[in-house]
Design a protein around this motif. Structure first.
Motif, PDB file in Angstrom:
ATOM      1  N   VAL A  26      -4.102   2.592   8.116  1.00  0.00           N
ATOM      2  CA  VAL A  26      -5.102   2.707   9.183  1.00  0.00           C
ATOM      3  C   VAL A  26      -6.062   1.512   9.115  1.00  0.00           C
ATOM      4  N   GLU A  27      -6.397   1.109   7.904  1.00  0.00           N
ATOM      5  CA  GLU A  27      -7.297  -0.047   7.742  1.00  0.00           C
ATOM      6  C   GLU A  27      -6.666  -1.303   8.347  1.00  0.00           C
ATOM      7  N   GLU A  28      -5.378  -1.501   8.082  1.00  0.00           N
ATOM      8  CA  GLU A  28      -4.685  -2.667   8.636  1.00  0.00           C
ATOM      9  C   GLU A  28      -4.569  -2.588  10.156  1.00  0.00           C
ATOM     10  N   TYR A  29      -4.226  -1.402  10.638  1.00  0.00           N
ATOM     11  CA  TYR A  29      -4.140  -1.196  12.092  1.00  0.00           C
ATOM     12  C   TYR A  29      -5.464  -1.597  12.745  1.00  0.00           C
ATOM     13  N   ALA A  30      -6.562  -1.162  12.121  1.00  0.00           N
ATOM     14  CA  ALA A  30      -7.882  -1.422  12.696  1.00  0.00           C
ATOM     15  C   ALA A  30      -8.182  -2.921  12.715  1.00  0.00           C
ATOM     16  N   ASP A  31      -7.974  -3.578  11.579  1.00  0.00           N
ATOM     17  CA  ASP A  31      -8.280  -5.019  11.497  1.00  0.00           C
ATOM     18  C   ASP A  31      -7.430  -5.827  12.472  1.00  0.00           C
ATOM     19  N   GLU A  32      -6.178  -5.450  12.596  1.00  0.00           N
ATOM     20  CA  GLU A  32      -5.229  -6.295  13.329  1.00  0.00           C
ATOM     21  C   GLU A  32      -5.066  -5.896  14.795  1.00  0.00           C
TER      22      GLU A  32
END
Ligand SMILES: N[C@@H](CCC(=O)N[C@@H](CS)C(=O)NCC(=O)O)C(=O)O
Length: 333
Positions: free
Chosen positions: A96-102
């Protein structure tokens, strides 16, 4: 008393706000420094890249990039951990953290620099932040320059007339999924914030401050608005929740947003880059999404795959990733 950490950032920078919330949650002594023109020489002394946030450690080392910043600090300040003990949940939180950043960054950047009211308010806020105490005409001139610099950067996130509806429908869907998921819980993984909360809240906080996406957020998703506020000063209110309780309302996020949009888009970017292409186009939920290839996203996809490969026991994780269409993108090299 030792020197505290210094966090150079800005209220309009999602990655800065993400790191600031992390420092607050962990109660790590720090000084938040608005990177205005007066602080530039100090910033430049430590920054390898002209990007915020920049964290300067008590040992006088500069660190950049919000994800590695948080990872480094988490190793030094392990409690309270931002990672659930359950290895499957810990990976989903990082996903979820990666989804948010990217991908979540597309929502934020698209709305901020596409619509005139958002452009105006944001450019003025950036100018006022950068030039504290400057006369009004200097602020106005700088606001014009900010718009001239930022609006063409819409192409970096793939925002244009052809992708507008794809980005905006993803934003509306994200809000509705989160509104459902946050019924009866304070944070995404239970009663305390996880890695995923820091990343996702930060993009949505920026949306919340901007006129067009902010109005949408407040009208449609009061629980999301409360969570965004809570995440500015996150607190441990209790434990992380068990998988069984979380997955039913987390599944749509994984299936539609992560597996349906973010991962296929990121994989297409990485493939095009490996072929040396400058642009790529990928079919997302039946419509074409084209943009310039970006090295940064390819590096973070590689790091995400490495994180997946390091999960010690994937027996609980793989079925969730499989049924949400995420697994194939995370396997292999
Ligand atoms: N991936 C980096 C991204 C940092 C970043 O893109 N920062 C933007 C603001 S949010 C920036 O400093 N842009 C430079 C500029 O606008 O001149 C992170 O996670 O920290």
């Amino acid at each position: 008393m030792s020197t505290p950490y210094r966090v150079f950032g800005a209220e309009l920078s999602p990655y800065s706000v993400k790191v600031r919330s992390y420092f607050r949650y962990k109660q790590i002594p720090h000084e938040w420094i608005v990177r205005d023109m007066t602080r530039m020489p100090e910033f430049q002394k430590y920054a390898r890249l002209p990007l915020i946030p920049l964290v300067v450690t008590p040992g006088d080392e500069g660190i950049q990039d919000s994800t590695p910043i948080i990872e480094k600090l988490e190793a030094l300040f392990p409690e309270p951990s931002i990672h659930p003990d359950d290895a499957a949940l810990a990976f989903l939180s990082a996903l979820v953290e990666e989804y948010a950043d990217e991908w979540g960054n597309k929502h934020m950047f698209h709305y901020r620099w596409t619509y005139e009211p958002d452009q105006e308010v944001s450019a003025e806020r950036i100018a006022r932040m950068s030039l504290p105490d400057a006369p009004e005409d200097a602020i106005a001139n700088m606001a014009v320059a900010v718009k001239e610099r930022m609006i063409p950067r819409l192409s970096f996130v793939g925002s244009n007339a052809a992708t507008r509806e794809r980005i905006e429908s993803s934003y509306r869907r994200l809000l509705s999924i989160l509104e459902e998921h946050l019924a009866g819980r304070s944070y995404l993984f239970g009663a305390r914030p996880a890695f995923g909360d820091f990343g996702l809240f930060a993009q949505l906080y920026e949306c919340w401050t901007d006129p067009t996406p902010g109005a949408l957020l407040r009208q449609s998703s009061p629980r999301v608005a409360d969570w965004v506020q809570r995440m500015l000063e996150p607190k441990r209110e209790g434990a992380f929740e068990a998988r069984e309780g979380l997955i039913p309302t987390l599944r749509p996020l994984l299936e539609h947003e992560v597996g349906g949009l973010f991962l296929p888009w990121s994989a297409a970017n990485a493939e095009a880059l490996s072929r040396g292409e400058k642009e790529f186009s990928v079919s997302l939920e039946g419509s074409a999404f084209a943009q310039a290839t970006q090295k940064y996203h390819a590096r973070s996809l590689k790091a995400l795959k490495e994180r997946y490969a390091r999960v010690p026991d994937r027996s609980a994780l793989d079925p969730i990733l499989e049924e949400t269409g995420c697994l194939a993108w995370l396997r292999g090299d």
